[in-house]
Scaffold this motif. Structure first.
Motif, PDB file in Angstrom:
ATOM      1  N   ALA A 187       0.689  -0.859  -0.015  1.00  0.00           N
ATOM      2  CA  ALA A 187       0.153  -0.115   0.353  1.00  0.00           C
ATOM      3  C   ALA A 187       0.643   0.902  -0.054  1.00  0.00           C
ATOM      4  CB  ALA A 187      -0.473  -0.376   0.957  1.00  0.00           C
ATOM      5  N   PRO A 189       2.252   4.229  -0.703  1.00  0.00           N
ATOM      6  CA  PRO A 189       2.215   5.151  -2.180  1.00  0.00           C
ATOM      7  C   PRO A 189       3.449   5.510  -3.316  1.00  0.00           C
ATOM      8  CG  PRO A 189       1.413   6.494  -1.051  1.00  0.00           C
ATOM      9  CD  PRO A 189       1.808   5.332  -0.056  1.00  0.00           C
ATOM     10  N   THR A 193       2.454   3.202  -6.889  1.00  0.00           N
ATOM     11  CA  THR A 193       1.396   3.899  -8.309  1.00  0.00           C
ATOM     12  C   THR A 193       2.289   3.120  -9.144  1.00  0.00           C
ATOM     13  OG1 THR A 193       2.829   5.335  -7.616  1.00  0.00           O
ATOM     14  CG2 THR A 193       0.745   5.889  -7.060  1.00  0.00           C
ATOM     15  N   THR A 321      -1.338   9.039   0.156  1.00  0.00           N
ATOM     16  CA  THR A 321      -2.480   8.198   0.331  1.00  0.00           C
ATOM     17  C   THR A 321      -3.706   8.424  -0.283  1.00  0.00           C
ATOM     18  OG1 THR A 321      -0.886   7.747   1.941  1.00  0.00           O
ATOM     19  CG2 THR A 321      -3.395   6.831   1.874  1.00  0.00           C
ATOM     20  N   VAL A 322      -3.964  10.398   0.498  1.00  0.00           N
ATOM     21  CA  VAL A 322      -5.415  11.125   0.455  1.00  0.00           C
ATOM     22  C   VAL A 322      -5.374  10.991  -1.011  1.00  0.00           C
ATOM     23  CG1 VAL A 322      -6.903  12.554   1.136  1.00  0.00           C
ATOM     24  CG2 VAL A 322      -5.551  11.149   2.729  1.00  0.00           C
ATOM     25  N   GLN A 325      -5.794   9.027  -3.837  1.00  0.00           N
ATOM     26  CA  GLN A 325      -7.862   8.772  -3.848  1.00  0.00           C
ATOM     27  C   GLN A 325      -8.973   9.473  -4.213  1.00  0.00           C
ATOM     28  OE1 GLN A 325      -7.981   7.138   0.055  1.00  0.00           O
ATOM     29  NE2 GLN A 325      -6.743   4.964  -0.294  1.00  0.00           N
ATOM     30  N   ARG A 326      -8.967  10.404  -4.149  1.00  0.00           N
ATOM     31  CA  ARG A 326      -9.485  11.262  -4.283  1.00  0.00           C
ATOM     32  C   ARG A 326      -9.657  11.706  -6.045  1.00  0.00           C
ATOM     33  NH1 ARG A 326      -8.470  16.307  -0.004  1.00  0.00           N
ATOM     34  NH2 ARG A 326      -9.609  15.568   1.183  1.00  0.00           N
ATOM     35  N   ARG A 328      -8.237   9.220  -7.940  1.00  0.00           N
ATOM     36  CA  ARG A 328      -9.281   7.994  -8.464  1.00  0.00           C
ATOM     37  C   ARG A 328     -10.764   8.339  -8.687  1.00  0.00           C
ATOM     38  NH1 ARG A 328      -4.546   5.851  -6.647  1.00  0.00           N
ATOM     39  NH2 ARG A 328      -5.736   5.169  -4.854  1.00  0.00           N
ATOM     40  N   LEU A 329     -11.093   9.017  -7.359  1.00  0.00           N
ATOM     41  CA  LEU A 329     -12.754   9.296  -6.960  1.00  0.00           C
ATOM     42  C   LEU A 329     -13.820   9.441  -8.385  1.00  0.00           C
ATOM     43  CD1 LEU A 329     -12.945   9.053  -3.340  1.00  0.00           C
ATOM     44  CD2 LEU A 329     -14.100   7.032  -5.203  1.00  0.00           C
TER      45      LEU A 329
END
Length: 362
Positions: A187, A189, A193, A321-322, A325-326, A328-329
């Motif tokens: 996990a 990053p 990635t 990390t955050v 993710q944002r 990708r969302l």
């Protein structure tokens, strides 16, 4: 026990030490109304890391990554040198591979804490686990590399020695590449990635290191294949690492600053200088060949340690990390909106059983 008046805003007269940060999906709308259009900070509660950074020692694990690559690629060069009659280079690379894989396993066992833990990893075979596959690769490759080196040193069982050399060469590329798959399957990053590029980075770096060892330890008259391998390995490593940085987005910052940035910059300079000097002058001067070989070895080591430190930096800072993710969302949300628009257009065109088509005079 003293009493305090509890209000909607909190305890009366008590000022909190820091403002609580809401997760994007919890009270997000209320916070957006309060902040307007300002972006929500990419932080975790109390500034703690979102994921736990690996507890690995850089000296042990980064050294294990470097030495394993040197051993695997060195066995390939040893087999090639043996087939083409470059006996001195073949001998040097067999001994180098045995030394490198022995030190690699020692570094891994030292980080595990007890030698028995390495044996425990051989109790099962799990093809979907890079750690399990890598453990079995080392268990098969190590004895082959050892048999090839012992036969070369003692002159006994030459046929068995040649067979062991060929077997080690077959497993060598996997030994050089699997560590890239291993750390990318986490996990962290900066590593995750780059899961597409890291195996190529490690293979290129391993090829450059093995070529550097051949230039350093082999005679000048036999180093032409090593000089070619040095150029090919360096180009592959730099191209793959550049692609990983471009695709990493904000996480690429961990490859550019701090210890990782300094190590990777040094690796780039040493690799280019070593490959260029070896290609242009390594066939004419034994001294230049040795110096370029040392530069290539140092470059490969800096690459492994730099990537290792980039991973640690990305795990410690919550934003790495955050924010991905944002992103990708947001990308998924945009694709969903596009798909909804296409469906709406199709529904309008086929309403009432009519199928949309070109105009009559088209």
């Amino acid at each position: 026990m003293s009493e305090a008046e509890v209000r909607r805003e909190g305890l009366a007269g008590v000022r909190p030490g820091r403002e609580a940060l809401f997760a994007p999906g919890v009270d997000g709308e209320r916070r957006r109304r309060k902040q307007g259009d300002r972006p929500v900070p990419a932080e975790s509660y109390y500034g703690r890391p979102v994921i736990k950074a690996p507890a690995w020692e850089p000296r042990d694990i980064a050294g294990y990554l470097f030495l394993g690559g040197l051993a695997g690629a060195g066995s390939v060069l040893a087999a090639g040198a043996q087939l083409t009659g470059r006996a001195a280079t073949a001998r040097a690379m067999k001994l180098s591979s045995l030394s490198a894989v022995s030190l690699s396993v020692a570094a891994l066992v030292n980080d595990l804490g007890r030698p028995a833990r390495f044996g425990n990893m051989l109790r099962v075979v799990k093809p979907t686990s890079p750690m399990s596959v890598g453990s079995w690769l080392l268990a098969g490759y190590g004895p082959l590399a050892g048999a090839a080196a012992v036969s070369e040193l003692t002159g006994r069982a030459p046929r068995a020695g040649r067979a062991a050399t060929a077997g080690a060469a077959c497993l060598g590329p996997a030994v050089a590449a699997y560590t890239g798959v291993l750390i990318a399957d986490t996990a962290v990053p900066a590593w995750h990635t780059a899961h597409r590029e890291l195996p190529y980075v490690f293979v290129g770096s391993a090829a450059a290191a093995a070529a550097g060892m051949a230039l350093l330890a082999g005679p000048r008259a036999e180093n032409r294949p090593a000089r070619r391998a040095a150029v090919l390995g360096t180009v592959t490593e730099l191209a793959a690492l550049g692609a990983a940085r471009r695709r990493a987005g904000v996480v690429a910052e961990t490859y550019e600053g701090g210890p990782a940035g300094r190590l990777l910059a040094a690796a780039r300079r040493l690799g280019v200088a070593g490959a260029a000097a070896g290609w242009l002058l390594g066939g004419r001067s034994r001294t230049v060949a040795a110096v370029s070989g040392a530069a290539l070895l140092a470059s490969s080591a800096c690459t492994r340690f730099g990537i290792f430190h980039a991973g640690l930096a990305s795990a410690r800072d919550p934003k790495y990390t955050v924010l991905p993710q944002r992103e990708r969302l947001a990308a998924r949300s945009g694709l969903a909106e596009q798909a909804a628009g296409v469906r709406a257009v199709l529904d309008d065109g086929t309403a009432g059983g009519e199928v949309a088509g070109p105009p009559p005079d088209a």
